[in-house]
Scaffold this motif. Structure first.
Motif: not given
Length: 348
Positions: A263-266, A302-310, A328-336, A342-348
């Protein structure tokens, strides 16, 4: 005190709120030959819920929980915060293996009851875990996914939504259709764990953290002693292993294969941005791709998004401290970004 060792987002957010739940102290004194009615190995959701129900049925039982790290350190405190009856299975494949429609119905009934039970217990015990009942929205963005989400039978609380109906819940431009299940709630999993831990300690259940169980047999276990002591031998009428995907190092029977998800969180998203995204009812969000994702709008926006990939850890190894690699972080951020282009998200 929670040790500072690659803490999950959920732990950090609870620390930042200065919650009194973190002040609950676990047991420290343990003597050679100590005896209990029941020993539970593993301080995750399985172990804590088991202790809760055993105590509720028979408060006289002496119960001890042993956790290698801290309660909720593993997958139970690092997940996507979903409370739902959704399971990653394809019903048609199960039917080909002989599972009947009646058996599937019984299974989903049990899952539905489990969701209701957790909600009821949180209300009864006054566990504040940011629980919000918004249901589950599974989106389809191509014809193959539309076909999958359209497969029946539909159970009570389930329905298909059009593109327009879906957009009223969350504004995702390329959705064709979606499946909505009213049985689903967002939670903060570490708050749930700390709430359960607080209840168990108050009710006299011994909770030993940072005490690794080295081995166990029918009625005895060996645990790590204090820094200057040799391992300790303890005894119990019943010993129950609740280590789930962390079982291989202890059981060494190759019956449990851990599968990793990440998972990653914005950053916190402003109300102006939420106005364009929607998501006002905080429904749980997923899609029906083969490499699916799952997401939630957290209590602190925030938006939390997770998935397979690891990648799978060869030899059945668990994911260790849960470190997330850059790919994996980049993969999930790309899905988001694909969901909200139209959004630009930052991962914290």
């Amino acid at each position: 005190m929670i040790q500072q060792n690659n803490l999950s987002f959920w732990v950090k957010s609870l620390q930042e709120s200065d919650s009194p739940l973190l002040s609950q102290k676990s047991e420290s004194i343990l003597k050679e030959g100590a005896q209990f009615d029941i020993v539970i190995i593993g301080g995750g959701l399985t172990g804590l819920w088991l202790a809760y129900y055993l105590n509720r049925e028979n408060p006289e039982l002496s119960i001890a929980i042993f956790e290698k790290e801290q309660v909720g350190y593993g997958a139970s405190g690092r997940n996507g915060g979903w409370l739902s009856r959704e399971v990653p299975i394809v019903e048609s494949r199960l039917k080909k293996k002989g599972v009947t429609e009646r058996e599937l119905a019984l299974f989903y009934n049990a899952m539905t009851e489990a969701v209701a039970e957790v909600i009821d217990i949180c209300e009864e015990e006054q566990i504040d875990c940011d629980l919000h009942q918004g249901g589950v929205l599974t989106i389809a963005t191509n014809t193959a996914q539309v076909s999958r989400i359209s497969e029946g039978p539909f159970r009570e609380g389930e329905s298909l939504l059009t593109k327009e109906e879906s957009a009223r819940l969350i504004n995702i431009p390329h959705v064709i259709q979606s499946h909505y299940d009213s049985v689903g709630a967002r939670i903060q999993p570490f708050k749930l764990l700390m709430g359960l831990k607080h209840i168990l300690i108050e009710r006299g259940i011994w909770t030993y953290e940072n005490r690794e169980v080295i081995s166990f047999s029918a009625q005895s276990i060996t645990v790590e002693g204090d820094a200057v002591n040799a391992p300790l031998s303890l005894f119990a009428t019943h010993i129950i292993c609740c280590t789930e995907s962390y079982s291989e190092s202890l059981l060494q029977d190759h019956k449990v294969i851990p599968m990793n998800s990440s998972i990653i969180v914005t950053e916190v998203i402003s109300e102006e941005r939420w106005a364009k995204i929607g998501w006002e009812n905080r429904v749980l969000l997923a899609d029906d791709a083969h490499l699916f994702f799952y997401a939630q709008r957290t209590a602190d926006n925030r938006i939390l998004i997770g998935g397979r990939g690891s990648p799978y850890q060869y030899g059945g190894k668990d994911a260790g401290d849960g470190l997330l690699d850059d790919a994996v972080q980049q993969q999930l951020l790309t899905r988001l970004h694909e969901l909200f282009p139209w959004e630009e998200f930052k991962v914290e």
